[in-house]
Design a protein around this motif. Structure first.
Motif: not given
Length: 378
Positions: A287-299, A323-327
């Protein structure tokens, strides 16, 4: 209640790259990291310095190691201002350390798996339940896939009946673990002294996802285990068929021995669940946040049958949740809440033992059905 004073035991990859950043995300209201322990002074210092930077504290947490009896693990556990400990140590070391920490009167969050095998896990859980739980001590197993928001959301979808009666599911988890992998290049993983190698270390995650999302528990498994890459001994592949209590069934492929990266990236990794009125697919994405930073997510992709006024199928409808991965953040927050008396039921050691049983059955089945319910009641 004031935030607990905590210590981290272990200075490996997951402690540095996941647990400490998760503490930083939660903020100082969740817990105060007071100490870091490792067998070597060097690695403990490195983690303490990194923690100071990420947590933005004026001083680093205290360093404890085995090289000096004045600052060894016993000295750490003697501190009255440390009420809880996060154990991030090699698999075979964890059970004895968990008991040592509990005996010192500290709450424990220990990394998965709960134990190297089912028999050892049962013994560990029995001692906790009889000796330490009555004293009010909390012990939880840190299985971050169990509390991932996307997995919990998928579980709600499947248990709601949205795709009708569940008939079957398919799991494909293929990983490429080369000799240059940072995960492989840790001594206790390079020459594992526990069953299954990466299949136990990583495969319990998949078992945990299935435990969380499926409406009915898996009660039987029949499969085969093998070794595809010699450096990943003793095993790196499990292929299994499973049956659930409600009669649904699945095909599960766990593969850590891909010969080339493309076998993993192009394999179509994910979990699909099929019901009478649709199907759900879970896969890991970026995924990407508003600043373009990439993060792991589950679709989570849900496709259901659409029908006309007469109930006849007319097509299908698609809904996507990401959902952003944040387990790890969730499991830490949940652990601190449990210490404060608010138990949400996650992190139960016996539930985590079911994940170990899943892998153990896959390793030992050799084509014969294994009763998973009986296996955890030895």
């Amino acid at each position: 209640m004031s935030p607990p004073g905590i210590a981290i035991l272990g200075a490996g990859i997951f402690a540095k790259e996941t647990h400490i950043p998760a503490l930083a995300t939660l903020g100082e209201g969740a817990a105060e990291l007071k100490a870091v322990y490792s067998r070597s002074e060097k690695s403990a210092k490195e983690v303490a310095q990194e923690a100071q930077e990420l947590l933005k504290t004026t001083t680093p947490p205290a360093v404890y190691h085995d090289g000096d009896q004045n600052v060894n693990l016993d000295a750490l556990l003697a501190r009255s201002d440390i009420t809880a400990v996060i154990v991030v140590l090699p698999i075979t070391l964890q059970p004895s350390i968990i008991l040592k920490v509990l005996a010192a009167g500290k709450h424990v969050l220990s990394e998965k798996p709960v134990a190297p095998d089912v028999a050892g896990g049962l013994k560990l859980i029995a001692e906790y339940n009889s000796v330490y739980k009555p004293k009010g001590l909390v012990w939880r197993v840190a299985e971050n896939y169990e509390v991932e928001p996307a997995h919990l959301a998928a579980g709600k979808v499947l248990k709601s009946g949205k795709i009708g009666k569940i008939n079957s599911y398919n799991v494909r988890v293929v990983n490429y673990v080369g000799k240059d992998s940072k995960w492989y290049n840790t001594p206790w993983r390079t020459i594992p002294d526990y069953q299954g190698g990466f299949l136990l270390d990583g495969g319990v995650h998949t078992a945990a996802i299935l435990r969380v999302i499926l409406p009915s528990p898996i009660v039987s498994l029949s499969g085969y285990a093998s070794l595809n890459q010699e450096h990943l001994a003793p095993h790196d592949v499990i292929n299994a068929t499973t049956r659930n209590a409600d009669g649904s069934h699945g095909l599960v492929e766990l593969h850590f021995g891909a010969p080339v990266p493309s076998r993993s990236t192009l394999a179509g990794n994910g979990i699909s669940v099929t019901g009478s009125d649709g199907w759900v697919f879970l896969d890991m994405v970026k995924g990407k946040d508003a600043n373009g930073k990439v993060y792991p997510a589950v679709r989570i992709t849900t496709r259901t049958v659409t029908r006309d006024d007469k109930g006849l199928p007319t097509g299908e409808k698609e809904e996507v949740i990401e959902e952003r991965s944040q387990g790890v953040e969730v499991e830490l927050k949940s652990f601190f809440a449990a210490i404060a008396g608010n138990n949400d039921g996650f992190g139960d050691p016996f539930e985590a033992l079911k994940d170990v049983a899943f892998i153990q059955a896959g390793l030992n089945s050799n084509g014969s059905p294994v009763d998973l319910v009986k296996l955890v009641q030895q």
